[in-house]
Design an enzyme around this catalytic site. Structure first.
Site, short mmCIF file in Angstrom:
data_model
loop_
_atom_site.label_atom_id
_atom_site.label_comp_id
_atom_site.label_asym_id
_atom_site.label_seq_id
_atom_site.Cartn_x
_atom_site.Cartn_y
_atom_site.Cartn_z
N GLU A 56 105.39 72.38 40.90
CA GLU A 56 105.14 71.68 42.16
C GLU A 56 106.08 72.13 43.29
O GLU A 56 107.23 72.49 43.03
CB GLU A 56 105.34 70.17 41.96
CG GLU A 56 104.38 69.58 40.96
CD GLU A 56 104.80 68.21 40.42
OE1 GLU A 56 103.91 67.46 40.02
OE2 GLU A 56 106.01 67.90 40.40
N ARG A 112 118.36 61.39 42.17
CA ARG A 112 117.57 60.74 43.22
C ARG A 112 116.44 59.89 42.61
O ARG A 112 116.05 58.86 43.17
CB ARG A 112 117.07 61.73 44.26
CG ARG A 112 116.01 62.77 43.85
CD ARG A 112 114.65 62.15 43.67
NE ARG A 112 113.55 63.01 43.97
CZ ARG A 112 112.42 63.06 43.27
NH1 ARG A 112 112.25 62.31 42.17
NH2 ARG A 112 111.42 63.84 43.65
N ASP A 161 103.58 60.69 35.80
CA ASP A 161 103.77 61.31 37.11
C ASP A 161 102.86 62.50 37.35
O ASP A 161 103.15 63.36 38.18
CB ASP A 161 105.25 61.72 37.28
CG ASP A 161 105.70 62.70 36.21
OD1 ASP A 161 104.91 63.00 35.29
OD2 ASP A 161 106.85 63.19 36.28
N LYS A 192 98.71 62.00 32.58
CA LYS A 192 100.04 61.84 31.95
C LYS A 192 100.57 60.48 32.40
O LYS A 192 101.22 60.36 33.44
CB LYS A 192 100.96 62.98 32.37
CG LYS A 192 102.40 62.86 31.83
CD LYS A 192 103.16 64.18 32.06
CE LYS A 192 104.62 64.07 31.77
NZ LYS A 192 105.39 63.48 32.88
N VAL A 210 106.37 58.40 40.88
CA VAL A 210 105.98 59.78 40.55
C VAL A 210 106.97 60.79 41.13
O VAL A 210 106.97 61.96 40.78
CB VAL A 210 104.55 60.13 41.04
CG1 VAL A 210 103.51 59.29 40.32
CG2 VAL A 210 104.42 59.96 42.55
#
Ligand code: NAD
Length: 340
Positions: free
Chosen positions: A55, A111, A226, A230, A295
């Site tokens: 991604e 994060r 996410d 899944k 996600v």
């Protein structure tokens, strides 16, 4: 241009202390989520490959732009490779020049955990003390410590199908002030818990938690569901909970709520920014069931990148690299870089 490697992030966290780091990160996240309308946002680009996903996650604020490269390959640990690795950059919007490239495998864990703790701050019962975590992989200690920065946890119950992962988790968190209690299955683990974190990695639609196992007032942070196909939660849970997501267009496709079909958007209570900015309230009643369907959104990367950039500058951490020609004498003589 600044380079932050894994060793630099380690130095930085040692300098600042992990609890203080989380508090500063959560302050940045609050500020950025509250300024939600000022960002140019989009769902991430995702390439679905045989064993997972690759991604790119961009977001643009008023003066800075960031993007992250990240993967998700749940079968990687069998080859002693991580499920999730990442790196990313932070740029200046004034001239478009990148000012930092950073490792983001650690930053992603930090994060994700910081944002989950922020969501729990609004959604879990005040004074929550007992946290259960299902899935003791790479993200797990980060989740627990971020929550501990905001909640004075007294007990952390943990379970993984892999006993070695449970041992490592217990060893890494052995010095913390809360009691560590291993579990033998997810159903019994979550009894009496205030906050339940699911952080498992497996392709397919699973029921790591069933609706019938839950008790009134519990809060679930689902971070492992996410990607399309899944997910971790029994969809029945979502139908009986106040569900909060990060960025609806992305979560509709990737989050737990993908299992709600066409009515998903109508069943969502809020995007996280709406609660952070006070537009909507978080938990209203002690008996509410609440779910943070995480996600991972690019804004969270932005928040942590700007934090580590300023901390690195403040403490003189990181290396300067020659990745872009920012010291070029004649800005039109690019060819000269090859010949002079
Ligand atoms: P990991 O592979 O290191 O750990 C996952 C753990 O889950 C493993 O130890 C595995 O044994 C365990 N597990 C699998 N099925 C289980 C089950 N049914 N019950 C108990 N344990 C089970 O992965 P990780 O890096 O810790 O990531 C965890 C999940 O979080 C992944 O699915 C990843 O994609 C996701 N993630 C989400 C975000 C986000 O922003 N929401 C960010 C990072 C990672």
């Amino acid at each position: 241009m600044l380079l932050l490697e894994i060793s630099h992030i380690k130095q930085l966290i040692q300098k600042v202390g992990i609890q203080s780091f989380y508090l500063q990160l959560i302050a940045n996240l609050k500020q950025d989520f509250a300024a939600w309308q000022a960002f140019q946002k989009s769902s991430r680009y995702a390439a679905y490959v045989d064993n997972g996903v690759i991604e790119l996650m961009p977001v643009c604020g008023i003066d800075q732009f960031s993007f992250k490269y990240v993967n998700g390959h749940p079968n990687n640990p069998a080859l002693n490779k991580m499920t999730v690795i990442a790196f990313g950059t932070l740029s200046d919007t004034v001239n478009g020049y990148p000012k930092m490239i950073s490792e983001m495998t650690l930053l992603t864990a930090l994060r994700t955990a910081g944002t989950a703790a922020l969501a729990s701050h609004y959604l879990a019962r005040q004074g929550s003390k007992k946290l259960a975590i299902i899935g003791c992989g790479a993200q797990s200690e980060f989740q627990v410590l971020a929550h501990h920065a905001l909640f004075d946890l007294s007990e952390v119950h943990y379970y993984d199908v892999d006993p070695q992962a449970m041992q490592r988790f217990a060893k890494n968190l052995g010095q913390q002030s809360f009691r560590l209690l291993p579990g033998t299955d997810a159903k019994s683990l979550i009894q009496g818990m205030d906050i339940i974190v699911t952080a498992t990695a497996r392709q397919g639609k699973h029921h790591v938690i069933e609706y019938s196992w839950l008790q009134a007032g519990q809060h679930i942070c689902g971070i492992g569901g996410d990607s399309p196909d899944k997910t971790e939660l029994d969809p029945e849970i979502l139908l009986h909970s106040k569900v909060v997501v990060e960025y609806l267009p992305q979560t509709l496709h990737e989050g737990e709520i993908q299992n709600l079909g066409a009515k998903a958007a109508d069943l969502i209570y809020a995007e996280l920014w709406e609660i952070v900015s006070g537009k909507k309230v978080g938990r209203e009643h002690a008996i509410d069931l609440t779910v943070y369907d995480s996600v991972g959104f690019a804004l969270e990367d932005y928040s942590i990148l700007r934090l580590v950039y300023s901390l690195a500058k403040q403490h003189g951490i990181g290396a300067q690299i020659d990745l872009i020609p920012d010291n070029i004498k004649d800005c039109k003589d690019l060819y000269g870089l090859l010949t002079h």
